[in-house]
Design a protein around this motif. Structure first.
Motif, PDB file in Angstrom:
ATOM      1  N   GLU A 155       1.188  -1.512  -0.113  1.00 19.52           N
ATOM      2  CA  GLU A 155      -0.195   0.046  -0.073  1.00 19.52           C
ATOM      3  C   GLU A 155       0.355   1.247  -0.258  1.00 19.52           C
ATOM      4  O   GLU A 155       2.273   1.260   0.608  1.00 19.52           O
ATOM      5  CB  GLU A 155      -1.210  -0.021   1.203  1.00 19.52           C
ATOM      6  N   SER A 156       0.170   1.990  -0.449  1.00 24.14           N
ATOM      7  CA  SER A 156       1.391   3.418  -0.505  1.00 24.14           C
ATOM      8  C   SER A 156       0.979   4.798  -0.964  1.00 24.14           C
ATOM      9  O   SER A 156      -0.950   4.267  -1.807  1.00 24.14           O
ATOM     10  CB  SER A 156       2.362   2.973  -1.906  1.00 24.14           C
ATOM     11  N   PHE A 157       0.897   5.839   0.123  1.00 24.95           N
ATOM     12  CA  PHE A 157       0.225   6.740  -0.456  1.00 24.95           C
ATOM     13  C   PHE A 157       0.805   8.130   0.218  1.00 24.95           C
ATOM     14  O   PHE A 157       1.862   7.966   0.454  1.00 24.95           O
ATOM     15  CB  PHE A 157      -0.894   6.831   1.450  1.00 24.95           C
ATOM     16  N   THR A 158      -0.004   9.121  -0.886  1.00 24.58           N
ATOM     17  CA  THR A 158       1.005   9.993  -1.433  1.00 24.58           C
ATOM     18  C   THR A 158       0.226  11.661  -1.089  1.00 24.58           C
ATOM     19  O   THR A 158      -1.025  11.583  -1.204  1.00 24.58           O
ATOM     20  CB  THR A 158       1.975  10.742  -2.085  1.00 24.58           C
ATOM     21  N   GLY A 159       1.033  12.559  -0.108  1.00 19.58           N
ATOM     22  CA  GLY A 159       0.272  14.411  -0.259  1.00 19.58           C
ATOM     23  C   GLY A 159       0.349  15.030   0.243  1.00 19.58           C
ATOM     24  O   GLY A 159       1.457  15.018   0.410  1.00 19.58           O
ATOM     25  N   GLY A 160       0.310  15.550  -0.602  1.00 19.39           N
ATOM     26  CA  GLY A 160       0.434  17.235  -1.209  1.00 19.39           C
ATOM     27  C   GLY A 160      -0.328  18.706  -0.132  1.00 19.39           C
ATOM     28  O   GLY A 160      -1.249  18.689  -0.205  1.00 19.39           O
ATOM     29  N   LEU A 161       0.379  18.128   1.077  1.00 21.03           N
ATOM     30  CA  LEU A 161      -0.750  19.213   1.676  1.00 21.03           C
ATOM     31  C   LEU A 161      -0.066  20.210   2.888  1.00 21.03           C
ATOM     32  O   LEU A 161       1.344  21.382   2.274  1.00 21.03           O
ATOM     33  CB  LEU A 161      -0.568  18.520   2.985  1.00 21.03           C
ATOM     34  N   VAL A 162      -0.522  20.658   3.535  1.00 15.87           N
ATOM     35  CA  VAL A 162      -0.224  22.603   4.162  1.00 15.87           C
ATOM     36  C   VAL A 162       0.746  22.300   5.174  1.00 15.87           C
ATOM     37  O   VAL A 162       0.072  21.367   5.971  1.00 15.87           O
ATOM     38  CB  VAL A 162      -1.106  23.218   4.433  1.00 15.87           C
ATOM     39  N   ALA A 163       1.750  22.139   5.557  1.00 16.04           N
ATOM     40  CA  ALA A 163       2.624  22.218   6.634  1.00 16.04           C
ATOM     41  C   ALA A 163       1.355  23.294   7.881  1.00 16.04           C
ATOM     42  O   ALA A 163       1.154  23.813   7.828  1.00 16.04           O
ATOM     43  CB  ALA A 163       3.941  22.463   6.671  1.00 16.04           C
ATOM     44  N   PRO A 164       1.684  21.970   9.104  1.00 15.03           N
ATOM     45  CA  PRO A 164       1.190  22.781  10.404  1.00 15.03           C
ATOM     46  C   PRO A 164       1.335  23.982  10.816  1.00 15.03           C
ATOM     47  O   PRO A 164       0.115  24.558  11.047  1.00 15.03           O
ATOM     48  CB  PRO A 164       2.054  21.380  11.528  1.00 15.03           C
ATOM     49  N   GLU A 165       2.693  24.719  10.441  1.00 12.32           N
ATOM     50  CA  GLU A 165       2.521  25.534  10.294  1.00 12.32           C
ATOM     51  C   GLU A 165       1.834  27.258   9.981  1.00 12.32           C
ATOM     52  O   GLU A 165       1.528  28.731  10.538  1.00 12.32           O
ATOM     53  CB  GLU A 165       3.768  26.311  10.638  1.00 12.32           C
ATOM     54  N   SER A 166       0.970  26.492   9.207  1.00 15.47           N
ATOM     55  CA  SER A 166       0.619  26.753   8.221  1.00 15.47           C
ATOM     56  C   SER A 166      -0.708  26.864   7.668  1.00 15.47           C
ATOM     57  O   SER A 166      -1.739  27.205   7.251  1.00 15.47           O
ATOM     58  CB  SER A 166       1.154  27.759   6.082  1.00 15.47           C
ATOM     59  N   PHE A 175      -3.283  24.629  -1.681  1.00 18.14           N
ATOM     60  CA  PHE A 175      -3.103  24.214  -3.087  1.00 18.14           C
ATOM     61  C   PHE A 175      -1.398  24.318  -3.068  1.00 18.14           C
ATOM     62  O   PHE A 175      -0.666  25.445  -2.950  1.00 18.14           O
ATOM     63  CB  PHE A 175      -3.205  24.854  -4.610  1.00 18.14           C
ATOM     64  N   THR A 176      -1.042  23.325  -2.819  1.00 19.66           N
ATOM     65  CA  THR A 176       0.641  23.218  -3.307  1.00 19.66           C
ATOM     66  C   THR A 176       1.123  22.025  -4.823  1.00 19.66           C
ATOM     67  O   THR A 176       2.224  22.209  -4.698  1.00 19.66           O
ATOM     68  CB  THR A 176       1.450  21.886  -2.177  1.00 19.66           C
ATOM     69  N   TRP A 349      -7.638  29.089  -0.802  1.00 18.10           N
ATOM     70  CA  TRP A 349      -6.548  28.179  -1.120  1.00 18.10           C
ATOM     71  C   TRP A 349      -4.799  28.404  -0.859  1.00 18.10           C
ATOM     72  O   TRP A 349      -3.969  27.083  -0.931  1.00 18.10           O
ATOM     73  CB  TRP A 349      -6.941  26.595  -0.947  1.00 18.10           C
ATOM     74  N   THR A 350      -4.742  29.576  -1.656  1.00 20.19           N
ATOM     75  CA  THR A 350      -3.054  29.937  -1.968  1.00 20.19           C
ATOM     76  C   THR A 350      -2.001  30.294  -1.056  1.00 20.19           C
ATOM     77  O   THR A 350      -2.896  31.014  -0.434  1.00 20.19           O
ATOM     78  CB  THR A 350      -3.353  31.110  -3.289  1.00 20.19           C
ATOM     79  N   LEU A 351      -1.045  29.522  -1.084  1.00 20.48           N
ATOM     80  CA  LEU A 351      -0.173  29.551  -0.105  1.00 20.48           C
ATOM     81  C   LEU A 351       0.213  31.203  -0.190  1.00 20.48           C
ATOM     82  O   LEU A 351       0.708  31.676  -1.209  1.00 20.48           O
ATOM     83  CB  LEU A 351       1.046  29.008  -0.571  1.00 20.48           C
ATOM     84  N   LYS A 352       0.567  32.310   0.925  1.00 16.02           N
ATOM     85  CA  LYS A 352       1.242  33.204   1.327  1.00 16.02           C
ATOM     86  C   LYS A 352       2.338  33.079   0.119  1.00 16.02           C
ATOM     87  O   LYS A 352       2.832  32.204   1.402  1.00 16.02           O
ATOM     88  CB  LYS A 352       0.908  34.025   1.852  1.00 16.02           C
ATOM     89  N   ASP A 353       2.557  33.719   1.202  1.00 17.87           N
ATOM     90  CA  ASP A 353       4.926  34.707   0.040  1.00 17.87           C
ATOM     91  C   ASP A 353       5.363  33.204   1.077  1.00 17.87           C
ATOM     92  O   ASP A 353       5.978  32.570   1.209  1.00 17.87           O
ATOM     93  CB  ASP A 353       4.797  34.927   0.559  1.00 17.87           C
ATOM     94  N   ASN A 354       5.358  33.845   2.761  1.00 15.40           N
ATOM     95  CA  ASN A 354       5.803  32.772   3.889  1.00 15.40           C
ATOM     96  C   ASN A 354       5.645  31.592   4.491  1.00 15.40           C
ATOM     97  O   ASN A 354       5.779  30.977   5.067  1.00 15.40           O
ATOM     98  CB  ASN A 354       5.852  33.891   4.983  1.00 15.40           C
ATOM     99  N   GLU A 355       3.963  30.925   3.993  1.00 14.80           N
ATOM    100  CA  GLU A 355       3.649  29.764   4.041  1.00 14.80           C
ATOM    101  C   GLU A 355       4.169  28.918   3.801  1.00 14.80           C
ATOM    102  O   GLU A 355       4.773  28.562   2.565  1.00 14.80           O
ATOM    103  CB  GLU A 355       2.401  29.698   3.960  1.00 14.80           C
TER     104      GLU A 355
END
Length: 457
Positions: A155-166, A175-176, A349-355
């Motif tokens: 089984e294999s899983f992958t996620g493009g996610l937001v980091a906990p601090e952001s 969106f990443t 859902w767009t990342l800000k500059d320092n996120e």
């Protein structure tokens, strides 16, 4: 004479890739040509680098493409996947190696005999997913087999996610990578996999209500929904006899249930266009998918349609996206529902500059060794630096860059159209990725078979 690396496309996934080439340009005698439709968008420090040249290229300009490919030593295509065949045909004509991060298409597969006969390497699926997933999986599978083990489960899983601090919204998501691919995820046929020797199929309208739960130490709980076709990996990985084969996409707990609201409304449909979409308010856009009522508000109709209460977290998630705003407008002419939804989501859902973003990958290997069933779990977490130097760009771009240099330096020599599943390819790349902090933690755990801890509608 310097060795010319032609990079086609300078999008979001190329920041680490370009820096890698430029950092090694003097020691490895490289000159970098970045060809993009809008080269002025490339950072000034890159355009001004003495070993780099940024040029304008329209992929539909056949003569310009031929000129650039013929002058290169090796070609890296970071263009959308549908354009790779144009590039591949030119690489074949002019005898150039090719590297891409995209899934290998049937059209490119058909070039294999000609590519092999010319001694060329056309390396595909050498980014993140696909890419690092192939290499990390095959490294463990080959190790298990070398030690005498027989594979039972993968089984294999992958996620493009937001980091906990952001992570600051109710969806626990931003969106990443390409937002369009996120909106259209799971479409194009039923998800297919094998569970304990039985074929399983999940239609699109049920996909986001059939999730599996995962725990990653230090990062908490996640959920995963099935990818479209897990069965393809049987042959690629030599897993024709495994009892369970399942690949999925990871999200934070609760995302899939909420996303299913858009699926049930029909907002993810990309098969037709909306009349007069340009200038339509977000509120009117939502109303397109709801029954007519001369008295009920859009909000009330939607809650009734989806059977959600006003104090339900699902309702909070919808409100957070400004879905019912009468002043915000869809700007695209003749937009499909999916394109309209994408615009609304990008605003929130767009990342800000320092996120920062986060990549999470999780493999499960079940196997039999000396008559005993065993299980090895492996996971990888990579945190991005900011909106430009994302974890997504790092995990997509660095494997591409490392593979390119390995081919140039004749460390990868087996010719043909291929993906990175041989030790010749994955061993040196995985070793170098470790120096960039892209590593897997492995855990020997009791064999459980297919994870029963899943939820269905």
């Amino acid at each position: 004479m310097s060795r010319k690396i032609l990079v086609l496309g300078a999008g979001k996934s190329t920041s680490f890739l370009i820096d890698y080439f430029l950092d090694k340009s003097t020691s490895e005698n490289l000159s970098l040509i970045i060809a993009d439709l809008n080269p002025e968008a490339i950072a000034t420090k890159i355009r001004n680098h003495p070993n780099c040249e940024a040029v304008t290229l329209d992929i539909f300009d056949e003569e310009a493409l031929k000129k650039q490919v013929s002058a290169a030593t090796i070609v890296v295509s970071m263009l959308p996947a549908r354009f790779h065949i144009k590039v591949a045909q030119n690489c074949l004509t002019y005898g150039k190696h090719l590297v891409t991060a995209s899934y290998v298409s049937d059209e490119i597969k058909e070039l294999n005999n000609a590519v092999t006969s010319k001694g060329l390497v056309f390396m595909n699926e050498i980014g993140l997913d696909p890419g690092i997933d192939h290499m990390s999986a095959m490294e463990v599978i080959d190790r298990i087999r070398h030690n005498g083990g027989k594979m039972l489960l993968f089984e294999s899983f992958t996620g493009g996610l937001v980091a906990p601090e952001s992570d600051d919204n109710l969806w626990n998501y931003k969106f990443t990578w390409n937002p369009r691919n996120v909106v259209l995820a799971g479409q194009g046929g039923a998800a297919k996999f094998i569970q304990e020797g039985t074929y399983k199929y999940i239609p699109y309208h049920k996909l986001f209500r059939r999730t599996e739960f995962l725990d990653i130490e230090g990062y908490g709980k996640f959920e995963a929904y099935a990818n479209r076709d897990s069965l393809w990996y049987r042959e690629a990985y030599g897993l024709e006899n495994v009892l369970t084969l399942y690949r999925g996409t990871m999200r934070r707990i609760g995302f899939s249930k909420a996303w299913n609201m858009f699926v049930q409304l029909g907002m993810t449909d990309d098969s037709y266009t909306i009349e007069n979409s340009e200038g339509m308010s977000y509120r009117d856009f939502v109303n397109l998918f709801l029954p007519y009522s001369p008295t009920d508000s859009v909000e009330l109709k939607l809650r009734h349609y989806l059977k959600i209460d006003q104090d339900d977290i699902m309702w909070g998630k919808l409100l957070e996206l400004n879905l019912f705003d009468a002043h915000k407008k869809i700007t695209r002419k003749n937009a499909t529902p999916a394109q309209g939804l994408q615009q609304i989501l990008e605003e929130s859902w767009t990342l800000k500059d320092n996120e920062k973003d986060m990549i999470v990958m999780y493999h499960k290997f079940g196997y039999e060794l000396e008559g005993k069933k065993k299980q090895l779990d492996a996971n990888m977490v990579v945190i991005g630096e900011n909106r430009t130097y994302t974890a997504m760009a790092k995990t997509v771009g660095l494997p591409v860059a490392i593979a390119t240099l390995q081919i140039l330096n004749q460390k990868i020599t087996t010719p043909g159209v291929q993906i990175p599943i041989s030790k010749e390819v994955y061993a040196p790349i995985l070793d170098e990725l470790k120096t960039f902090g892209i590593t897997f933690n492995e855990f020997q755990v009791p064999y459980l078979g297919y994870n029963p801890d899943s939820v269905a509608s």
